[in-house]
Design a protein around this motif. Structure first.
Motif, PDB file in Angstrom:
ATOM      1  N   SER A 287       0.849  40.548  19.375  1.00 27.29           N
ATOM      2  CA  SER A 287      -0.266  41.415  19.744  1.00 27.29           C
ATOM      3  C   SER A 287      -1.611  40.754  19.463  1.00 27.29           C
ATOM      4  N   ALA A 288      -2.565  41.030  20.332  1.00 24.91           N
ATOM      5  CA  ALA A 288      -3.922  40.538  20.117  1.00 24.91           C
ATOM      6  C   ALA A 288      -4.740  41.493  19.258  1.00 24.91           C
ATOM      7  N   ASP A 289      -4.174  42.673  18.947  1.00 25.33           N
ATOM      8  CA  ASP A 289      -4.881  43.628  18.106  1.00 25.33           C
ATOM      9  C   ASP A 289      -4.987  43.108  16.675  1.00 25.33           C
ATOM     10  N   ALA A 290      -6.035  43.511  16.004  1.00 28.99           N
ATOM     11  CA  ALA A 290      -6.246  43.078  14.628  1.00 28.99           C
ATOM     12  C   ALA A 290      -5.288  43.783  13.677  1.00 28.99           C
ATOM     13  N   ASP A 291      -4.843  43.042  12.648  1.00 35.20           N
ATOM     14  CA  ASP A 291      -4.141  43.656  11.528  1.00 35.20           C
ATOM     15  C   ASP A 291      -5.196  44.278  10.606  1.00 35.20           C
ATOM     16  N   LEU A 292      -4.778  45.271   9.831  1.00 32.00           N
ATOM     17  CA  LEU A 292      -5.679  45.932   8.892  1.00 32.00           C
ATOM     18  C   LEU A 292      -5.037  45.990   7.518  1.00 32.00           C
ATOM     19  N   HIS A 293      -5.827  45.670   6.493  1.00 30.70           N
ATOM     20  CA  HIS A 293      -5.373  45.824   5.109  1.00 30.70           C
ATOM     21  C   HIS A 293      -6.373  46.728   4.399  1.00 30.70           C
ATOM     22  N   VAL A 294      -5.882  47.879   3.928  1.00 26.78           N
ATOM     23  CA  VAL A 294      -6.732  48.917   3.356  1.00 26.78           C
ATOM     24  C   VAL A 294      -6.422  49.063   1.872  1.00 26.78           C
ATOM     25  N   MET A 295      -7.458  49.090   1.032  1.00 28.45           N
ATOM     26  CA  MET A 295      -7.295  49.253  -0.415  1.00 28.45           C
ATOM     27  C   MET A 295      -8.132  50.421  -0.898  1.00 28.45           C
ATOM     28  N   LEU A 296      -7.492  51.330  -1.621  1.00 25.80           N
ATOM     29  CA  LEU A 296      -8.148  52.548  -2.106  1.00 25.80           C
ATOM     30  C   LEU A 296      -8.044  52.584  -3.627  1.00 25.80           C
ATOM     31  N   ASN A 297      -9.176  52.541  -4.299  1.00 28.52           N
ATOM     32  CA  ASN A 297      -9.198  52.603  -5.768  1.00 28.52           C
ATOM     33  C   ASN A 297      -9.965  53.851  -6.197  1.00 28.52           C
ATOM     34  N   MET A 298      -9.222  54.878  -6.579  1.00 25.32           N
ATOM     35  CA  MET A 298      -9.858  56.099  -7.074  1.00 25.32           C
ATOM     36  C   MET A 298      -9.761  56.193  -8.599  1.00 25.32           C
ATOM     37  N   ASP A 299      -9.508  55.066  -9.231  1.00 20.01           N
ATOM     38  CA  ASP A 299      -9.477  54.989 -10.687  1.00 20.01           C
ATOM     39  C   ASP A 299     -10.912  54.937 -11.227  1.00 20.01           C
ATOM     40  N   THR A 300     -11.041  55.147 -12.522  1.00 16.72           N
ATOM     41  CA  THR A 300     -12.366  55.077 -13.153  1.00 16.72           C
ATOM     42  C   THR A 300     -12.753  53.658 -13.521  1.00 16.72           C
ATOM     43  N   ALA A 301     -11.851  52.695 -13.325  1.00 18.93           N
ATOM     44  CA  ALA A 301     -12.114  51.306 -13.688  1.00 18.93           C
ATOM     45  C   ALA A 301     -12.046  50.409 -12.455  1.00 18.93           C
ATOM     46  N   GLU A 302     -12.768  49.298 -12.506  1.00 22.54           N
ATOM     47  CA  GLU A 302     -12.604  48.282 -11.466  1.00 22.54           C
ATOM     48  C   GLU A 302     -11.231  47.649 -11.626  1.00 22.54           C
ATOM     49  N   LEU A 303     -10.538  47.442 -10.503  1.00 16.48           N
ATOM     50  CA  LEU A 303      -9.187  46.911 -10.535  1.00 16.48           C
ATOM     51  C   LEU A 303      -9.051  45.754  -9.549  1.00 16.48           C
ATOM     52  N   ASP A 304      -8.156  44.847  -9.883  1.00 18.75           N
ATOM     53  CA  ASP A 304      -7.900  43.676  -9.051  1.00 18.75           C
ATOM     54  C   ASP A 304      -6.722  43.966  -8.119  1.00 18.75           C
ATOM     55  N   PHE A 305      -6.921  43.745  -6.828  1.00 15.83           N
ATOM     56  CA  PHE A 305      -5.889  44.005  -5.826  1.00 15.83           C
ATOM     57  C   PHE A 305      -5.444  42.693  -5.188  1.00 15.83           C
ATOM     58  N   GLU A 306      -4.140  42.519  -5.056  1.00 18.71           N
ATOM     59  CA  GLU A 306      -3.617  41.380  -4.309  1.00 18.71           C
ATOM     60  C   GLU A 306      -3.805  41.614  -2.813  1.00 18.71           C
ATOM     61  N   ILE A 307      -3.970  40.514  -2.083  1.00 22.87           N
ATOM     62  CA  ILE A 307      -4.173  40.559  -0.634  1.00 22.87           C
ATOM     63  C   ILE A 307      -3.043  39.781   0.034  1.00 22.87           C
ATOM     64  N   PRO A 308      -2.415  40.316   1.063  1.00 23.94           N
ATOM     65  CA  PRO A 308      -1.349  39.562   1.739  1.00 23.94           C
ATOM     66  C   PRO A 308      -1.913  38.406   2.552  1.00 23.94           C
ATOM     67  N   GLN A 309      -1.069  37.426   2.800  1.00 24.97           N
ATOM     68  CA  GLN A 309      -1.469  36.331   3.671  1.00 24.97           C
ATOM     69  C   GLN A 309      -1.676  36.873   5.086  1.00 24.97           C
ATOM     70  N   PRO A 310      -2.772  36.500   5.725  1.00 27.70           N
ATOM     71  CA  PRO A 310      -2.976  36.973   7.105  1.00 27.70           C
ATOM     72  C   PRO A 310      -1.965  36.340   8.052  1.00 27.70           C
ATOM     73  N   THR A 311      -1.810  36.948   9.214  1.00 28.84           N
ATOM     74  CA  THR A 311      -0.954  36.384  10.248  1.00 28.84           C
ATOM     75  C   THR A 311      -1.446  34.985  10.614  1.00 28.84           C
TER      76      THR A 311
END
Length: 362
Positions: A287-311
């Motif tokens: 597909s020519a459509d873009a992939d999307l990676h969404v991260m939601l942090n509703m915690d009271t602290a800053e948090l580190d999120f892993e990111i998947p390898q793009p296509t």
């Protein structure tokens, strides 16, 4: 006439004895009418006598207000823990509610606010209803609104509280417009209209409920963000699928949607203290459509999120970041910064969205 919305529509399912009917004639006549075939028909699937039919409202064509979406997403953004599975279900189109009835994501109307209850500004500004102006000694209106005032009841001059409230409003809009199903927005929320904590203002025909056009200027940043989020939804078909996710994989083994927590493929389904969720919508290798990676942090602290390898042949662009002020809060993909790391820090109470760029080389 585009369509009709039926207030407390469940009352139309009741027979002369007051009991719900499986085949309510009025609703099925509307469903099968040739005259109404090209109109939208939307029901508020409950009534004043306690009937609640989200997921089992008669018919196949009817769209219904998804009250479970409202309650779950309000709780998540507010900071309620232990509801990550429910949050994922709502974002994915509430398949658990609509699929067995033979319906699709389009049958669910997702919303955070409506004409009843708090406005979006008041949802992040008041813990309690303030309905004395209605003349019923504050007895009218719902007592529990799943709201959070962020430290002060009502208006405040505290810059930290005001900044957090503004971010939370963006969070609500981002999650709503990233969810499968049909989003419904309350007019005035895009410029932070307030009813001063009144959650039952049907009887107020005065400035409390009137639209203040001056807000278009004073709330121009939020107004721009909402318009840009609507444009984002139109641009990316991955957030408005016609069918539910199935878990099907492409040739590389990636599922149509993958769920994560701070660590990839480790969502906190059973964690009673989790306040985070991430997900990747893969468009498929062909597909020519873009992939999307969404991260939601509703915690009271800053948090580190892993990111998947793009296509292969693509890279990630950070197109939405609700912790940033304009113009960094939402950007078109061509102008958005490239994210080359395998992880990213999310400030507390924030949403970050990455979109793959097919035109760029990874």
């Amino acid at each position: 006439m585009d369509g009709f919305r039926f207030d407390e529509g469940s009352i139309l399912t009741r027979g002369i004895d007051g009991k719900p009917m499986d085949y309510a004639p009025v609703l099925w006549w509307i469903e099968l009418s040739d005259i109404l075939a090209d109109t939208k028909i939307i029901a508020e699937p409950w009534d004043a006598a306690g009937l609640y039919q989200v997921g089992n409202f008669p018919g196949y064509r009817w769209a219904v207000w998804n009250g479970q979406y409202r309650d779950t997403i309000r709780g998540f953004v507010k900071g309620d823990g232990g509801i990550i599975g429910a949050v994922a279900s709502r974002i994915a189109g509430s398949q658990d509610i609509f699929y067995e009835a033979g319906q699709r994501p389009i049958n669910g109307i997702n919303f955070i606010t409506c004409h009843d209850g708090f406005t979006l500004n008041d949802l992040v500004s008041y813990n309690e209803k303030h309905n004395l102006a209605n003349g019923e000694d504050n007895r009218d209106g719902l007592n529990y609104n799943t709201s959070w005032n962020h430290g002060v009841e009502g208006e405040t001059t505290d810059p930290a509280i005001n900044a957090l409230r503004a971010r939370q409003i963006k969070n609500f809009y981002a999650i709503l417009l990233l969810s499968q199903g049909v989003p419904m927005l309350l007019a005035g929320d895009e410029v932070r209209h307030t009813q001063q904590g009144n959650n039952n203002a049907y009887c107020q025909d005065n400035p409390l409920t009137w639209f203040d056009w001056n807000l278009l200027e004073s709330q121009s940043e939020l107004f721009h963000f909402v318009k840009a989020m609507i444009a984002f939804r139109k641009e990316y078909p991955g957030v408005r699928r016609e069918r539910f996710f199935t878990g099907s994989t492409d040739r590389s083994g990636k599922e149509d949607i993958e769920w994560h927590g701070c660590r990839l493929l480790e969502p906190g389904w059973n964690d009673p203290n989790s306040h985070v969720l991430a997900f990747t919508i893969w468009s498929g290798e062909a597909s020519a459509d873009a992939d999307l990676h969404v991260m939601l942090n509703m915690d009271t602290a800053e948090l580190d999120f892993e990111i998947p390898q793009p296509t292969r042949g693509r890279c990630w662009k950070k197109v939405i970041d609700t912790a940033q002020s304009a113009p960094g809060d939402i950007q078109i993909r061509e102008q958005a910064p490239t994210i080359g790391d395998s992880h990213i820090g999310l400030p507390s109470h924030s949403v970050i969205v990455l979109a793959s760029d097919p035109a760029a080389q990874a």
